[in-house]
Design an enzyme around this catalytic site. Structure first.
Site, PDB file in Angstrom:
ATOM      1  N   SER A 113       0.810  -1.216   0.000  1.00  0.00           N
ATOM      2  CA  SER A 113       0.000   0.000   0.000  1.00  0.00           C
ATOM      3  C   SER A 113       0.849   1.274   0.000  1.00  0.00           C
ATOM      4  O   SER A 113       1.852   1.366   0.707  1.00  0.00           O
ATOM      5  CB  SER A 113      -0.892  -0.006   1.245  1.00  0.00           C
ATOM      6  OG  SER A 113      -1.650   1.178   1.294  1.00  0.00           O
TER       7      SER A 113
ATOM      8  N   GLY B 253       2.134  11.078   5.048  1.00  0.00           N
ATOM      9  CA  GLY B 253       1.031  11.454   5.938  1.00  0.00           C
ATOM     10  C   GLY B 253      -0.316  10.990   5.414  1.00  0.00           C
ATOM     11  O   GLY B 253      -1.350  11.596   5.684  1.00  0.00           O
TER      12      GLY B 253
ATOM     13  N   CYS C 203       0.721   3.373  10.777  1.00  0.00           N
ATOM     14  CA  CYS C 203       1.416   4.448  10.075  1.00  0.00           C
ATOM     15  C   CYS C 203       2.127   5.363  11.061  1.00  0.00           C
ATOM     16  O   CYS C 203       1.518   5.906  11.977  1.00  0.00           O
ATOM     17  CB  CYS C 203       0.468   5.280   9.241  1.00  0.00           C
ATOM     18  SG  CYS C 203       1.376   6.567   8.370  1.00  0.00           S
TER      19      CYS C 203
ATOM     20  N   ASN D 171       5.267  -2.570   8.375  1.00  0.00           N
ATOM     21  CA  ASN D 171       5.171  -1.216   7.868  1.00  0.00           C
ATOM     22  C   ASN D 171       6.565  -0.596   8.038  1.00  0.00           C
ATOM     23  O   ASN D 171       7.519  -1.282   8.406  1.00  0.00           O
ATOM     24  CB  ASN D 171       4.094  -0.448   8.643  1.00  0.00           C
ATOM     25  CG  ASN D 171       3.484   0.670   7.806  1.00  0.00           C
ATOM     26  OD1 ASN D 171       4.204   1.428   7.161  1.00  0.00           O
ATOM     27  ND2 ASN D 171       2.176   0.765   7.823  1.00  0.00           N
TER      28      ASN D 171
HETATM   29  C1  LIG Z   1       5.862   6.391  -0.129  1.00  0.00           C
HETATM   30  C2  LIG Z   1       5.250   5.339   0.753  1.00  0.00           C
HETATM   31  C3  LIG Z   1       3.890   5.419   1.093  1.00  0.00           C
HETATM   32  C4  LIG Z   1       3.304   4.456   1.913  1.00  0.00           C
HETATM   33  N1  LIG Z   1       1.971   4.541   2.198  1.00  0.00           N
HETATM   34  C5  LIG Z   1       1.372   3.553   2.936  1.00  0.00           C
HETATM   35  C6  LIG Z   1      -0.042   3.563   3.154  1.00  0.00           C
HETATM   36  O1  LIG Z   1      -0.789   4.433   2.672  1.00  0.00           O
HETATM   37  N2  LIG Z   1      -0.567   2.562   3.925  1.00  0.00           N
HETATM   38  C7  LIG Z   1       0.206   1.549   4.450  1.00  0.00           C
HETATM   39  O2  LIG Z   1      -0.323   0.652   5.122  1.00  0.00           O
HETATM   40  N3  LIG Z   1       1.548   1.502   4.211  1.00  0.00           N
HETATM   41  C8  LIG Z   1       2.137   2.475   3.479  1.00  0.00           C
HETATM   42  N4  LIG Z   1       3.493   2.405   3.221  1.00  0.00           N
HETATM   43  C9  LIG Z   1       4.288   1.275   3.746  1.00  0.00           C
HETATM   44  C10 LIG Z   1       4.471   0.174   2.686  1.00  0.00           C
HETATM   45  O3  LIG Z   1       3.235  -0.374   2.292  1.00  0.00           O
HETATM   46  C11 LIG Z   1       5.405  -0.944   3.208  1.00  0.00           C
HETATM   47  O4  LIG Z   1       4.827  -1.523   4.362  1.00  0.00           O
HETATM   48  C12 LIG Z   1       6.795  -0.452   3.547  1.00  0.00           C
HETATM   49  O5  LIG Z   1       7.238   0.506   2.608  1.00  0.00           O
HETATM   50  C13 LIG Z   1       7.830  -1.570   3.632  1.00  0.00           C
HETATM   51  O6  LIG Z   1       7.974  -2.250   2.399  1.00  0.00           O
HETATM   52  P1  LIG Z   1       9.139  -1.922   1.330  1.00  0.00           P
HETATM   53  O7  LIG Z   1      10.439  -1.953   2.090  1.00  0.00           O
HETATM   54  O8  LIG Z   1       9.018  -2.990   0.280  1.00  0.00           O
HETATM   55  O9  LIG Z   1       8.848  -0.562   0.802  1.00  0.00           O
HETATM   56  C14 LIG Z   1       4.101   3.376   2.411  1.00  0.00           C
HETATM   57  C15 LIG Z   1       5.451   3.298   2.059  1.00  0.00           C
HETATM   58  C16 LIG Z   1       6.034   4.255   1.242  1.00  0.00           C
HETATM   59  C17 LIG Z   1       7.498   4.114   0.887  1.00  0.00           C
END
Ligand SMILES: Cc1cc2nc3c(=O)[nH]c(=O)nc-3n(C[C@H](O)[C@H](O)[C@H](O)COP(=O)(O)O)c2cc1C
Length: 308
Positions: A26, A77, A135, A197
């Site tokens: 997400s 945010g 978050c 997260n």
């Molecule tokens: C730019 C950005 C926006 C994100 N927005 C959300 C969100 O809206 N809801 C959520 O549950 N996680 C959000 N995340 C967390 C990601 O879904 C994920 O859990 C986290 O980035 C770890 O995975 P990764 O290392 O593959 O990025 C966000 C991450 C990033 C980098």
């Protein structure tokens, strides 16, 4: 590159069959359409959409993203269009293309989570809810729900009462005991957990002696967090009987396979989408190729096979 194999990539989570174990994380894949030129969304296990709240949110002021040596920091945010615009303007495109859609939800209060869950219940094309209680970048709710087992349990129970949809509770890594958190949401009605997260972090501009993010602190993601994520996914998979979805620093099929060996039913790919917009489909193909090479017929034969 398309590898044609006869391996079975399907996984069952909360009574739903996903065509393969690779989902988008997400907030890193928009509402899918942003990646239209790079990925055929119908070939993914699921598209987990950017978190939606009851009302639209503007998010935090810029700068909201900073690159770090092996990952990124963000303090978006939870900017989003709100649930009504999501349902009318975003969801239909995904449904038309045959994507399996998991809707990530967030709220400031337990009641807001419940209202969202109720609104999404029974909507055609919504396969499951992922409840973001983790978050780190918003003032109210957010991290508090994800770090206190009693509050996590209260959100889970309220969403459970409000909806018949399969519930995935997304956990925060910013806790000392991830097994306690996983158990408390499992006991309150979660059908699956997803983790992790982002980890709370910060970056400083030394020349100006200022934080690089307007929000000062943000969420760290990408390869830097993979070892933490693997450890927590492995611990969570041992603590609960419900399926675990692994997230954190997955850039390649090998990364994804490590999470599956550690006990994950499925994985989500986040930061990798910014580096390589075609990452998700490549990971699906890489997993199929690996299984075929290993002589395995099904992804389920690999899950939880870590030798310790
Ligand atoms: C730019 C950005 C926006 C994100 N927005 C959300 C969100 O809206 N809801 C959520 O549950 N996680 C959000 N995340 C967390 C990601 O879904 C994920 O859990 C986290 O980035 C770890 O995975 P990764 O290392 O593959 O990025 C966000 C991450 C990033 C980098």
């Amino acid at each position: 590159m398309t590898v044609e194999t006869d391996v079975d990539l399907q996984v069952e989570i909360a009574g739903c069959t996903f065509r393969n174990p690779v989902m988008t994380a997400s907030g890193t894949f928009g509402y899918g359409r942003e990646f239209e030129d790079f990925v055929n969304v119908s070939r993914l296990g699921a598209v987990v959409v950017k978190g939606v709240s009851l009302l639209p949110r503007a998010g935090n002021p810029p700068p909201r993203v900073v690159e770090t040596p092996c990952g990124m920091l963000n303090a978006i945010g939870l900017e989003n269009v709100g649930v009504e615009a999501f349902l009318h303007e975003k969801l239909p495109w995904l449904v038309e293309l045959g994507a399996t859609v998991v809707v990530n939800i967030l709220g400031n209060t337990v009641d807001e989570y419940a209202q969202l869950a109720r609104r999404l219940d029974g909507i055609e094309g919504v396969t499951a809810l992922e409840v973001n209680i983790s978050c780190p970048n918003v003032k109210e709710g957010g991290v508090a729900f994800g770090t206190d087992p009693l509050m996590a349990s209260a959100v889970t129970a309220a969403v459970r009462r409000a909806s018949k949809l399969p519930l995935i509770i997304k956990l925060s890594p910013n806790v000392t005991d991830i097994q306690l958190m996983a158990r408390s949401v499992a006991e309150s009605g979660a059908d699956a957990v997803s983790l992790i997260n982002t980890l709370l972090g910060m970056a400083i501009d030394l020349a100006g002696r200022r934080p690089r993010l307007a929000n000062v602190v943000g969420g760290l993601s990408g390869p830097a967090i993979k070892p933490v994520a693997l450890r927590m996914v492995w611990q969570a998979a041992q603590a609960v009987k419900i399926p675990v979805i692994g997230i954190g620093g997955i850039m390649t099929a090998e990364d994804a396979l490590e999470f599956i060996v550690a006990g994950a039913h499925a994985v989500q790919v986040g930061t990798a989408n910014f580096v390589n917009p075609g990452a998700t489909e490549e990971i699906v193909e890489g997993i199929a190729a690996y299984l075929a090479k290993q002589g395995l017929k099904s992804i389920n034969q690999l899950r939880n096979t870590l030798i310790t």
